[in-house]
Design an enzyme around this catalytic site. Structure first.
Site, mmCIF file in Angstrom:
data_model
loop_
_atom_site.group_PDB
_atom_site.id
_atom_site.type_symbol
_atom_site.label_atom_id
_atom_site.label_comp_id
_atom_site.label_asym_id
_atom_site.label_seq_id
_atom_site.Cartn_x
_atom_site.Cartn_y
_atom_site.Cartn_z
ATOM 1 N N LYS A 1 -21.356 8.109 -31.130
ATOM 2 C CA LYS A 1 -20.941 8.425 -32.476
ATOM 3 C C LYS A 1 -22.576 8.427 -32.922
ATOM 4 O O LYS A 1 -23.475 9.207 -33.650
ATOM 5 C CB LYS A 1 -20.224 7.629 -33.193
ATOM 6 C CG LYS A 1 -18.825 8.025 -32.727
ATOM 7 C CD LYS A 1 -17.640 7.004 -33.226
ATOM 8 C CE LYS A 1 -16.602 7.593 -32.954
ATOM 9 N NZ LYS A 1 -15.254 6.179 -33.574
ATOM 10 N N GLN B 1 -14.593 0.925 -35.679
ATOM 11 C CA GLN B 1 -13.386 1.664 -33.893
ATOM 12 C C GLN B 1 -12.142 0.717 -33.436
ATOM 13 O O GLN B 1 -12.384 -0.974 -33.794
ATOM 14 C CB GLN B 1 -14.454 1.148 -32.877
ATOM 15 C CG GLN B 1 -14.062 1.983 -31.915
ATOM 16 C CD GLN B 1 -13.617 3.019 -31.635
ATOM 17 O OE1 GLN B 1 -15.247 4.148 -32.471
ATOM 18 N NE2 GLN B 1 -12.755 4.468 -30.727
ATOM 19 N N ASP C 1 -12.958 8.467 -41.190
ATOM 20 C CA ASP C 1 -12.078 8.116 -40.379
ATOM 21 C C ASP C 1 -10.820 8.793 -40.654
ATOM 22 O O ASP C 1 -9.954 9.171 -40.278
ATOM 23 C CB ASP C 1 -11.401 6.710 -39.198
ATOM 24 C CG ASP C 1 -11.860 7.044 -37.535
ATOM 25 O OD1 ASP C 1 -11.993 8.078 -37.615
ATOM 26 O OD2 ASP C 1 -11.913 5.699 -37.494
#
Ligand code: NAP
Length: 285
Positions: free
Chosen positions: A53, A97, A120
């Site tokens: 990322k 995460q 997300d």
């Protein structure tokens, strides 16, 4: 019949060209989209995802920062960091995460992320907006799946789509997005009876179950589009999808490989979401 391969790498590269162009335009207006990624602990797979990322952010001209926290970080400390990132004007997207260490409640952390920065697409408000068809930040992997289907040139409207797997992060949102595209959607899961029979009726088959090479040609209607979301690490160290690629490609019209299918799309859609969030927060088109 041997299926045409849908290259997630190629589609992802195409989308990134557009993102980089928009980021360059924003830079001229003094705007740099910013993504903050938070990693708690040292899970090896998560470390790889986070590095990728960070790399994508740098390649595309985003501001990137990674907060690597000790595995013993408390929930309160993590929530304090999220609150700080929520309040920062240079941060447009926040990604924590997953999975988190067991002593931290994932839901509490996801709920704490500002809806506008939830790149997300996991915040309940974004999920709710997806359900009712309002504007929202879409979850990355499901959004990538739809993009891959569209790149085959197939009109999704009126097609029968079968989604195997009903998780909150893949199966459920994929089915909602397919309905939004006017597909007729059948959902299958571990308790579904006659799954192969249902699956063989699919013009579009999306598989997200986490079982290596489970779906073979006997589940595939001749000419169907097969999207394999699975990412399973075999004992040999090799990565395998949920679809038995060599078998299914003999029946399918289009198929995604693993690796190189859905995988590359997930990070690209994250970058796209961060760009969207940056523009929305500034009232830009
Ligand atoms: P998950 O949360 O474990 O959910 C699996 C789903 O599959 C459940 O709904 C389960 O049914 C269903 N299932 C399991 N075995 C089945 C079977 N034999 N027949 C029919 N349905 C079955 O998994 P997930 O998070 O959705 O992930 C699925 C796969 O996608 C994994 O391989 C994961 O690594 C991969 N993935 C890839 C990406 C990417 O970026 N490419 C992103 C996310 C996930 P029940 O609900 O009845 O238990």
């Amino acid at each position: 019949m041997t299926a045409a391969i849908i290259s997630g790498k190629q589609v992802s590269d195409d989308i990134r060209i557009g993102i980089a162009r928009e980021v360059a335009d924003l830079a001229e207006r003094g705007v740099k989209p910013g993504l903050a990624v938070v990693l708690v602990g040292e899970d090896p797979a998560s470390q790889v995802y986070v590095r990728n990322k960070e790399k994508s952010c740098i390649e595309l001209g985003f501001h990137s920062e990674v907060h690597r926290l000790d595995v013993a970080t408390t929930q309160q400390e993590l929530l304090a960091l999220v609150a700080d990132l929520n309040g920062r004007s240079d941060i447009d997207g926040i990604l924590v995460q997953l999975p988190l260490p067991k002593h931290i409640e994932e839901k509490a952390v996801i709920d704490a992320i500002s809806v506008e920065k939830d790149v997300d697409g996991f915040h309940p408000v974004n999920v709710g907006n997806l359900v009712i068809g309002d504007d929202s930040l879409l979850p990355c992997t499901p959004a990538g799946v739809i993009e891959l289907i569209k790149r085959t040139g197939t009109d999704i409207s009126g097609k029968h789509a079968v989604v195997i797997g009903r998780s909150n992060i893949v199966g459920k949102p994929v089915s909602l997005l397919l309905q939004r595209e006017n597909a007729t959607v059948t959902m299958c899961h571990s308790r579904t009876a006659n799954m192969a029979e249902l699956s063989r009726q699919a013009d579009i088959l999306v598989v997200a179950i986490g079982r290596a090479n489970f779906i073979d040609a006997s589940y595939v209607k001749p000419g169907a589009i097969v999207i394999d979301v699975g990412m399973n690490r075999l004992d040999t160290g090799k990565l395998a999808g949920d679809v038995d690629y060599e078998s299914a490609r003999q029946a399918a019209g289009f198929i995604t490989p693993v690796p190189g299918g859905v995988g590359p799309m997930t990070i690209t859609m994250l970058m796209s979401n961060t760009l969207i969030a940056a523009k929305r927060r500034r009232g830009l088109k």
